[in-house]
Design a protein around this motif. Structure first.
Motif, short mmCIF file in Angstrom:
data_model
loop_
_atom_site.label_atom_id
_atom_site.label_comp_id
_atom_site.label_asym_id
_atom_site.label_seq_id
_atom_site.Cartn_x
_atom_site.Cartn_y
_atom_site.Cartn_z
N ARG A 78 0.84 -1.21 0.00
CA ARG A 78 0.00 0.00 0.00
C ARG A 78 0.87 1.26 0.00
O ARG A 78 0.55 2.24 -0.68
N SER A 79 1.95 1.21 0.75
CA SER A 79 2.87 2.35 0.77
C SER A 79 3.50 2.56 -0.60
O SER A 79 3.61 3.70 -1.08
N LEU A 80 3.89 1.47 -1.25
CA LEU A 80 4.49 1.57 -2.58
C LEU A 80 3.49 2.12 -3.59
O LEU A 80 3.84 2.94 -4.46
N ARG A 81 2.24 1.68 -3.49
CA ARG A 81 1.22 2.18 -4.42
C ARG A 81 1.01 3.68 -4.24
O ARG A 81 0.77 4.41 -5.21
N SER A 82 1.14 4.13 -3.00
CA SER A 82 1.00 5.56 -2.74
C SER A 82 2.18 6.35 -3.32
O SER A 82 2.01 7.43 -3.88
#
Length: 473
Positions: free
Chosen positions: A275-279
């Motif tokens: 999720r952090s990477l997608r952000s």
């Protein structure tokens, strides 16, 4: 020969002997090129800076095994396997007493498919630290993959003498079950099943257990090696390998880490990272695939489908998103939607043979054999020769009574994979339908020789006998 010549010959012999002794006494690692490995190219600026810093440290103190090992771990963590293997070897040469470097080099070699080298390096790591149980587990499963079953059993038995905790029991017992099974000691393998937990077994463990149990019905089925199965691999606590994670940087490295967490049945740990990477990287379509895979691993299939359904709207032309969505639709029994996604995949990427296979399998399950045949035949024009595809086509043509085509495809399957008992048995049935009794007899004999207890072979024999094609065996 004169006395002078004899003396000269003697001196030459002594010099040669001394040279030989000196040569034999040299450590092979001393011949290793210790020049710092060049930093592999990467578009990730954050990763480039990180690697450059570690590279500078290694060059500033070229005799430091620690600095060289840290650089190797950074290469390893971020997917530069060749650079990692070479740099681990340098670290091991600089400090031959440290087990971490041959251990991590062994793991890196195994990821490249160099299993023989991995075993040799792991043996070196075990000599340096015979108390580290993960070394024995990794080596044991590699030996199984290599077909060295007796050595695998001895390795697992040796590891039982090492102090361990309950977290290692499952892979240890499972390894013993498999090596006994492969050695033909089915009874011992079945007895060891009692030591497995009654619930929460990973998929690979379930496969092994089921195959051992089937020997009671005289249906002996080979256990797939860990690197040949679609199931998630076994995992166990490994602090030495776990330390490599700390050297992950940038999109590529952290994506690789997320995938490893999913593969290691730690999707819950990987989900926040994804999720952090997608952000941080909203334009990276592959992160949606990782996100979906993590949700599937956590049995959150509806959410996984939603992620990909959103993704195909955001990323036009990403064939893998459509393909993976199709697979999820299959799992959800949404057949028509799955077929549409596979067709969409092929419209975007016509050479993506996995989509042909998935579509054909779905069509076969729907008894749409004509469409399945056309799909598989189309895939043959795009892929390298494939035994499984020819075998399936042989079955499909045979099911329609088109025996010549069936025989042709079974024959091609056997040419590509001569050890396929199922292909030999199926060929025998098709040949018998054409009245080629002698050829059918030869084919079924080949099948029985390869796998006499294989269910497909046994059914073929029963059919041939029942139809009075062959005398009872």
């Amino acid at each position: 020969m004169s006395a002078k010549q004899q003396l000269y010959a003697c001196i030459c012999s002594v010099v040669a002997l001394v040279a030989l002794l000196v040569s034999c006494g040299k450590d092979p690692a001393s011949k290793l090129d210790l020049s710092v490995v060049s930093i592999p190219a990467t578009d990730d600026a954050d990763l480039r800076r990180f690697l450059a810093r570690l590279d500078s440290q290694a060059k500033a103190d070229p005799s430091s095994a620690t600095n060289r090992g840290r650089l190797a771990m950074a290469y390893d963590a971020n997917g530069f396997s060749e650079a990692a293997v070479a740099t681990y070897a340098q670290a091991a040469s600089l400090d031959p007493r440290e087990m971490r470097w041959p251990y991590l080099q062994a793991l890196a070699n195994s990821q490249q498919g160099n299993i023989e080298s991995a075993v040799q390096l792991m043996e070196q790591a075990i000599r340096l630290d015979p108390t580290y149980l993960p070394s024995y587990l990794a080596k044991g499963y590699w030996l199984l993959d290599l077909g060295r079953h007796q050595e695998a059993c001895e390795n697992f038995r040796t590891s039982e003498t090492v102090k361990s905790t309950s977290q290692f029991k499952l892979p240890l017992v499972l390894g013993l079950i498999q090596c006994h099974f492969e050695l033909g000691d089915d009874e011992q393998a079945r007895q060891l099943l009692a030591e497995l937990p009654n619930s929460d077994l990973p998929p690979y463990a379930l496969q092994v257990r089921d195959r051992v149990l089937r020997t009671r019905q005289n249906e002996r089925v080979e256990i797939p090696m860990l690197n040949q199965t679609n199931s998630k691999p076994l995992s166990w606590s490994d602090p030495v390998a776990g330390a490599v994670v700390e050297f992950t940087r940038g999109l590529s490295g952290e994506s690789l880490l997320a995938q490893k967490l999913i593969d290691g049945s730690r999707a819950a740990d990987g989900l926040p990272l994804i999720r952090s990477l997608r952000s941080q990287y909203p334009a990276e379509a592959h992160l949606l695939e990782l996100h979906s895979a993590a949700l599937v691993e956590l049995d959150r299939h509806a959410e996984a489908i939603e992620v990909l359904e959103t993704g195909i709207g955001e990323f036009k032309g990403e064939h893998l998103l459509h393909f993976n969505l199709g697979l999820l639709y299959v799992t959800a029994q949404r057949t028509d939607e799955a077929l549409r996604q596979f067709d969409r995949t092929l419209a975007i990427e016509p050479s993506f043979v996995q989509a042909y296979d998935a579509k054909a399998t779905l069509l076969i399950n729907q008894n749409a054999n004509q469409a399945a045949r056309e799909t598989l035949e189309a895939s043959l024009k795009l892929r390298s020769p494939d035994a499984e595809t020819h075998y399936l086509l042989g079955v499909l043509f045979g099911g329609e009574g088109e025996w010549l085509q069936s025989i042709d495809h079974f024959t091609q399957a056997i040419e590509l994979r001569p050890d396929s008992a199922s292909a030999h048995a199926s060929l025998a049935l098709s040949l018998s339908e054409m009245g080629r009794i002698e050829d059918a007899f030869a084919a079924i004999q080949s099948a029985r020789k390869l796998a006499p207890n294989d269910p497909t072979v046994q059914r073929a024999v029963e059919t041939l006998v029942a139809n009075d094609v062959l005398e009872a065996f």
